[in-house]
Motif scaffolding. Structure first.
Motif, PDB file in Angstrom:
ATOM      1  N   ILE A  18      58.145  55.600  25.778  1.00  9.58           N
ATOM      2  CA  ILE A  18      57.801  56.320  27.013  1.00  9.58           C
ATOM      3  C   ILE A  18      56.406  55.925  27.482  1.00  9.58           C
ATOM      4  N   PHE A  19      55.452  55.848  26.559  1.00 10.07           N
ATOM      5  CA  PHE A  19      54.091  55.456  26.900  1.00 10.07           C
ATOM      6  C   PHE A  19      54.066  54.057  27.504  1.00 10.07           C
ATOM      7  N   LYS A  20      54.807  53.133  26.896  1.00  7.76           N
ATOM      8  CA  LYS A  20      54.839  51.755  27.402  1.00  7.76           C
ATOM      9  C   LYS A  20      55.408  51.705  28.809  1.00  7.76           C
ATOM     10  N   VAL A  21      56.480  52.434  29.056  1.00  5.11           N
ATOM     11  CA  VAL A  21      57.100  52.437  30.385  1.00  5.11           C
ATOM     12  C   VAL A  21      56.127  52.980  31.426  1.00  5.11           C
ATOM     13  N   VAL A  22      55.458  54.072  31.103  1.00  2.00           N
ATOM     14  CA  VAL A  22      54.514  54.677  32.047  1.00  2.00           C
ATOM     15  C   VAL A  22      53.350  53.727  32.322  1.00  2.00           C
ATOM     16  N   VAL A  23      52.798  53.140  31.281  1.00  3.66           N
ATOM     17  CA  VAL A  23      51.668  52.231  31.452  1.00  3.66           C
ATOM     18  C   VAL A  23      52.083  50.999  32.258  1.00  3.66           C
ATOM     19  N   MET A  24      53.246  50.444  31.989  1.00  9.25           N
ATOM     20  CA  MET A  24      53.699  49.259  32.720  1.00  9.25           C
ATOM     21  C   MET A  24      53.905  49.563  34.201  1.00  9.25           C
ATOM     22  N   LYS A  25      54.447  50.733  34.513  1.00 10.79           N
ATOM     23  CA  LYS A  25      54.621  51.102  35.920  1.00 10.79           C
ATOM     24  C   LYS A  25      53.276  51.203  36.621  1.00 10.79           C
ATOM     25  N   ARG A  26      52.311  51.807  35.957  1.00 13.58           N
ATOM     26  CA  ARG A  26      50.978  51.929  36.561  1.00 13.58           C
ATOM     27  C   ARG A  26      50.317  50.578  36.721  1.00 13.58           C
ATOM     28  N   ILE A  27      50.458  49.701  35.760  1.00  9.59           N
ATOM     29  CA  ILE A  27      49.869  48.368  35.863  1.00  9.59           C
ATOM     30  C   ILE A  27      50.497  47.606  37.021  1.00  9.59           C
ATOM     31  N   ARG A  28      51.826  47.696  37.175  1.00  9.93           N
ATOM     32  CA  ARG A  28      52.485  47.032  38.301  1.00  9.93           C
ATOM     33  C   ARG A  28      51.962  47.564  39.630  1.00  9.93           C
ATOM     34  N   LYS A  29      51.778  48.870  39.715  1.00  6.51           N
ATOM     35  CA  LYS A  29      51.257  49.471  40.945  1.00  6.51           C
ATOM     36  C   LYS A  29      49.838  48.971  41.220  1.00  6.51           C
ATOM     37  N   TRP A  30      49.003  48.914  40.186  1.00  2.00           N
ATOM     38  CA  TRP A  30      47.640  48.418  40.358  1.00  2.00           C
ATOM     39  C   TRP A  30      47.639  46.961  40.802  1.00  2.00           C
ATOM     40  N   VAL A  31      48.510  46.144  40.221  1.00  2.89           N
ATOM     41  CA  VAL A  31      48.585  44.726  40.593  1.00  2.89           C
ATOM     42  C   VAL A  31      49.013  44.591  42.049  1.00  2.89           C
ATOM     43  N   ASP A  32      49.999  45.372  42.467  1.00  4.70           N
ATOM     44  CA  ASP A  32      50.451  45.322  43.856  1.00  4.70           C
ATOM     45  C   ASP A  32      49.331  45.722  44.817  1.00  4.70           C
ATOM     46  N   GLN A  33      48.619  46.794  44.499  1.00  4.92           N
ATOM     47  CA  GLN A  33      47.526  47.248  45.354  1.00  4.92           C
ATOM     48  C   GLN A  33      46.390  46.233  45.384  1.00  4.92           C
ATOM     49  N   ASP A  34      46.111  45.612  44.251  1.00  5.01           N
ATOM     50  CA  ASP A  34      45.067  44.596  44.196  1.00  5.01           C
ATOM     51  C   ASP A  34      45.444  43.390  45.046  1.00  5.01           C
ATOM     52  N   LEU A  35      46.699  42.989  44.995  1.00  4.92           N
ATOM     53  CA  LEU A  35      47.163  41.871  45.817  1.00  4.92           C
ATOM     54  C   LEU A  35      46.985  42.195  47.293  1.00  4.92           C
ATOM     55  N   ILE A  36      47.390  43.376  47.693  1.00  8.01           N
ATOM     56  CA  ILE A  36      47.289  43.763  49.098  1.00  8.01           C
ATOM     57  C   ILE A  36      45.831  43.780  49.538  1.00  8.01           C
ATOM     58  N   ARG A  37      44.965  44.341  48.713  1.00  7.68           N
ATOM     59  CA  ARG A  37      43.543  44.400  49.074  1.00  7.68           C
ATOM     60  C   ARG A  37      42.916  43.011  49.140  1.00  7.68           C
ATOM     61  N   SER A  38      43.297  42.125  48.236  1.00  9.87           N
ATOM     62  CA  SER A  38      42.735  40.780  48.261  1.00  9.87           C
ATOM     63  C   SER A  38      43.255  39.981  49.449  1.00  9.87           C
ATOM     64  N   LEU A  39      44.498  40.216  49.848  1.00 12.49           N
ATOM     65  CA  LEU A  39      45.046  39.505  51.004  1.00 12.49           C
ATOM     66  C   LEU A  39      44.451  40.000  52.310  1.00 12.49           C
ATOM     67  N   SER A  40      44.008  41.244  52.340  1.00  7.98           N
ATOM     68  CA  SER A  40      43.453  41.794  53.580  1.00  7.98           C
ATOM     69  C   SER A  40      42.033  41.312  53.842  1.00  7.98           C
ATOM     70  N   ILE A  41      41.371  40.784  52.842  1.00  5.42           N
ATOM     71  CA  ILE A  41      40.017  40.241  52.939  1.00  5.42           C
ATOM     72  C   ILE A  41      39.059  41.253  53.585  1.00  5.42           C
ATOM     73  N   GLY A  42      39.201  42.510  53.239  1.00  3.68           N
ATOM     74  CA  GLY A  42      38.291  43.539  53.733  1.00  3.68           C
ATOM     75  C   GLY A  42      38.543  44.013  55.148  1.00  3.68           C
ATOM     76  N   ASP A  43      39.553  43.468  55.828  1.00  2.00           N
ATOM     77  CA  ASP A  43      39.877  43.876  57.195  1.00  2.00           C
ATOM     78  C   ASP A  43      40.823  45.077  57.145  1.00  2.00           C
ATOM     79  N   GLN A  44      40.388  46.174  57.744  1.00  2.00           N
ATOM     80  CA  GLN A  44      41.160  47.411  57.661  1.00  2.00           C
ATOM     81  C   GLN A  44      42.504  47.304  58.377  1.00  2.00           C
ATOM     82  N   THR A  45      42.571  46.599  59.505  1.00  2.00           N
ATOM     83  CA  THR A  45      43.846  46.483  60.226  1.00  2.00           C
ATOM     84  C   THR A  45      44.848  45.654  59.417  1.00  2.00           C
ATOM     85  N   LYS A  46      44.360  44.583  58.786  1.00  2.00           N
ATOM     86  CA  LYS A  46      45.243  43.777  57.930  1.00  2.00           C
ATOM     87  C   LYS A  46      45.731  44.602  56.750  1.00  2.00           C
ATOM     88  N   LEU A  47      44.825  45.375  56.174  1.00  3.95           N
ATOM     89  CA  LEU A  47      45.181  46.222  55.042  1.00  3.95           C
ATOM     90  C   LEU A  47      46.280  47.202  55.432  1.00  3.95           C
TER      91      LEU A  47
END
Length: 82
Positions: A18-47
């Motif tokens: 259960i711990f592994k599943v929860v941690v993996m889901k959170r890591i995937r969410k963090w990776v997705d959010q990090d990708l989106i933020r890096s692709l937006s290059i600090g531009d709020q409209t792109k974000l």
């Protein structure tokens, strides 16, 4: 091995899974959010646009790899128009 020992092992294994599943889901969410933020290059409209596209793709149950590719394509098109 007595019943108590077996019960402790079973409970430990279940909690570890259960711990592994929860941690993996959170890591995937963090990776997705990090990708989106890096692709937006600090531009709020792109974000905002990238986050909207990500939510649409999630609601359509698009696989993560394909979602990432589509987010990258949108980011490239937004960068080329400016």
């Amino acid at each position: 091995m007595d019943t108590l020992g077996i019960a402790i092992i079973v409970i430990s294994v279940v909690l570890a899974v259960i711990f592994k599943v929860v941690v993996m889901k959170r890591i995937r969410k963090w990776v997705d959010q990090d990708l989106i933020r890096s692709l937006s290059i600090g531009d709020q409209t792109k974000l905002t646009k990238l986050m909207e596209l990500d939510q649409q793709l999630k609601s359509q149950e698009t696989p993560r790899g394909e979602r990432h590719q589509q987010l990258e394509k949108l980011a490239e098109s937004l960068n080329s128009t400016k």
